[in-house]
Design a protein around this motif. Structure first.
Motif, PDB file in Angstrom:
ATOM      1  N   UNK A  82       0.824  -1.230   0.018  1.00 23.60           N
ATOM      2  CA  UNK A  82       0.080   0.122   0.000  1.00 23.60           C
ATOM      3  C   UNK A  82       0.652   1.083   0.123  1.00 23.60           C
ATOM      4  N   UNK A  83       2.170   1.191   0.426  1.00 23.79           N
ATOM      5  CA  UNK A  83       2.948   2.432   0.434  1.00 23.79           C
ATOM      6  C   UNK A  83       4.280   2.118  -0.180  1.00 23.79           C
ATOM      7  N   UNK A  84       4.672   3.287  -0.946  1.00 20.17           N
ATOM      8  CA  UNK A  84       6.255   3.397  -1.473  1.00 20.17           C
ATOM      9  C   UNK A  84       6.892   4.137  -0.596  1.00 20.17           C
ATOM     10  N   UNK A  85       8.062   3.703  -0.145  1.00 16.60           N
ATOM     11  CA  UNK A  85       9.188   4.662   0.398  1.00 16.60           C
ATOM     12  C   UNK A  85      10.222   5.087  -0.387  1.00 16.60           C
ATOM     13  N   UNK A  86      10.438   6.339  -0.616  1.00 16.89           N
ATOM     14  CA  UNK A  86      11.472   6.844  -1.518  1.00 16.89           C
ATOM     15  C   UNK A  86      12.526   7.418  -0.714  1.00 16.89           C
ATOM     16  N   UNK A  87      13.845   7.244  -1.056  1.00 19.79           N
ATOM     17  CA  UNK A  87      14.811   7.961  -0.196  1.00 19.79           C
ATOM     18  C   UNK A  87      15.542   8.961  -1.153  1.00 19.79           C
ATOM     19  N   UNK A  88      16.022  10.069  -0.994  1.00 23.48           N
ATOM     20  CA  UNK A  88      16.665  11.238  -1.906  1.00 23.48           C
ATOM     21  C   UNK A  88      17.949  11.695  -1.249  1.00 23.48           C
ATOM     22  N   UNK A  89      18.546  12.187  -2.284  1.00 23.75           N
ATOM     23  CA  UNK A  89      19.697  12.940  -1.844  1.00 23.75           C
ATOM     24  C   UNK A  89      19.473  14.225  -1.297  1.00 23.75           C
ATOM     25  N   UNK A  90      18.179  14.619  -1.144  1.00 19.95           N
ATOM     26  CA  UNK A  90      17.651  16.081  -0.748  1.00 19.95           C
ATOM     27  C   UNK A  90      17.396  15.506   1.009  1.00 19.95           C
ATOM     28  N   UNK A  91      18.072  14.380   1.431  1.00 18.48           N
ATOM     29  CA  UNK A  91      18.049  13.798   2.734  1.00 18.48           C
ATOM     30  C   UNK A  91      16.479  13.849   3.377  1.00 18.48           C
ATOM     31  N   UNK A  92      15.579  13.283   2.711  1.00 13.38           N
ATOM     32  CA  UNK A  92      14.311  12.886   2.988  1.00 13.38           C
ATOM     33  C   UNK A  92      13.790  11.565   2.534  1.00 13.38           C
ATOM     34  N   UNK A  93      13.140  11.034   3.260  1.00 11.20           N
ATOM     35  CA  UNK A  93      12.238   9.886   3.077  1.00 11.20           C
ATOM     36  C   UNK A  93      10.846  10.010   3.125  1.00 11.20           C
ATOM     37  N   UNK A  94      10.331   9.892   1.905  1.00 16.61           N
ATOM     38  CA  UNK A  94       8.929  10.090   1.579  1.00 16.61           C
ATOM     39  C   UNK A  94       8.091   8.750   1.657  1.00 16.61           C
ATOM     40  N   UNK A  95       6.924   8.752   2.284  1.00 11.64           N
ATOM     41  CA  UNK A  95       5.925   7.629   2.314  1.00 11.64           C
ATOM     42  C   UNK A  95       5.103   7.875   1.015  1.00 11.64           C
ATOM     43  N   UNK A  96       4.440   7.236  -0.026  1.00  7.37           N
ATOM     44  CA  UNK A  96       3.503   7.425  -0.791  1.00  7.37           C
ATOM     45  C   UNK A  96       2.519   6.393  -0.704  1.00  7.37           C
ATOM     46  N   UNK A  97       1.271   7.159  -0.586  1.00  8.41           N
ATOM     47  CA  UNK A  97       0.000   6.126  -0.711  1.00  8.41           C
ATOM     48  C   UNK A  97      -0.069   5.587  -2.308  1.00  8.41           C
ATOM     49  N   UNK A  98      -0.011   4.400  -2.635  1.00  7.70           N
ATOM     50  CA  UNK A  98      -0.089   3.845  -3.801  1.00  7.70           C
ATOM     51  C   UNK A  98      -1.346   3.930  -4.463  1.00  7.70           C
ATOM     52  N   UNK A  99      -2.396   4.053  -3.674  1.00  5.48           N
ATOM     53  CA  UNK A  99      -3.740   4.182  -4.440  1.00  5.48           C
ATOM     54  C   UNK A  99      -4.004   5.598  -4.791  1.00  5.48           C
ATOM     55  N   UNK A 100      -3.336   6.618  -4.134  1.00 10.56           N
ATOM     56  CA  UNK A 100      -3.589   7.956  -4.446  1.00 10.56           C
ATOM     57  C   UNK A 100      -2.531   8.608  -5.541  1.00 10.56           C
ATOM     58  N   UNK A 101      -1.673   8.032  -4.989  1.00 12.03           N
ATOM     59  CA  UNK A 101      -0.189   8.917  -5.379  1.00 12.03           C
ATOM     60  C   UNK A 101       0.113  10.181  -4.521  1.00 12.03           C
ATOM     61  N   UNK A 102      -0.365  10.298  -3.429  1.00 15.01           N
ATOM     62  CA  UNK A 102      -0.061  11.478  -2.575  1.00 15.01           C
ATOM     63  C   UNK A 102       1.042  11.094  -1.466  1.00 15.01           C
ATOM     64  N   UNK A 103       1.682  12.079  -1.079  1.00  4.16           N
ATOM     65  CA  UNK A 103       2.777  11.680  -0.162  1.00  4.16           C
ATOM     66  C   UNK A 103       2.054  11.937   1.211  1.00  4.16           C
ATOM     67  N   UNK A 104       2.163  10.849   2.068  1.00  5.76           N
ATOM     68  CA  UNK A 104       1.655  10.708   3.260  1.00  5.76           C
ATOM     69  C   UNK A 104       2.480  11.261   4.432  1.00  5.76           C
TER      70      UNK A 104
END
Length: 83
Positions: A25-47
């Motif tokens: 249900x979630x996708x976690x992304x890690x970036x060079x901007x020093x953030x981890x973002x959790x995304x709801x896969x059903x909506x595509x919105x950042x949780x």
């Protein structure tokens, strides 16, 4: 042939790693901007977004425990996720 289904926008730098939650249900992304973002896969919105003290390079969910592991230039981080 492939087609874009969703575009997840929010990081201000390169994405260095991503991982789906064990239930998908979630996708976690890690970036060079020093953030981890959790995304709801059903909506595509950042949780939520979490800033860590270094650029991030990889992610791994631990099934059944609500834990997300992240690796970065400053070490390994263990994060707890509660729905």
């Amino acid at each position: 042939m492939s087609e874009e289904r969703q575009r997840l926008s929010g990081h201000s730098g390169w994405i260095r790693g991503c991982a789906f939650s064990p239930d998908g249900t979630l996708l976690a992304t890690a970036g060079r901007d020093q953030t981890i973002r959790l995304w709801h896969m059903a909506t595509g919105r950042c949780h939520c977004a979490l800033r860590l003290p270094s650029d991030l390079r990889g992610l791994c969910w631990y099934p059944g425990a609500g834990l997300l592991w992240a690796t970065g230039g400053a070490g390994v981080y263990m994060l707890t996720y509660v729905h």
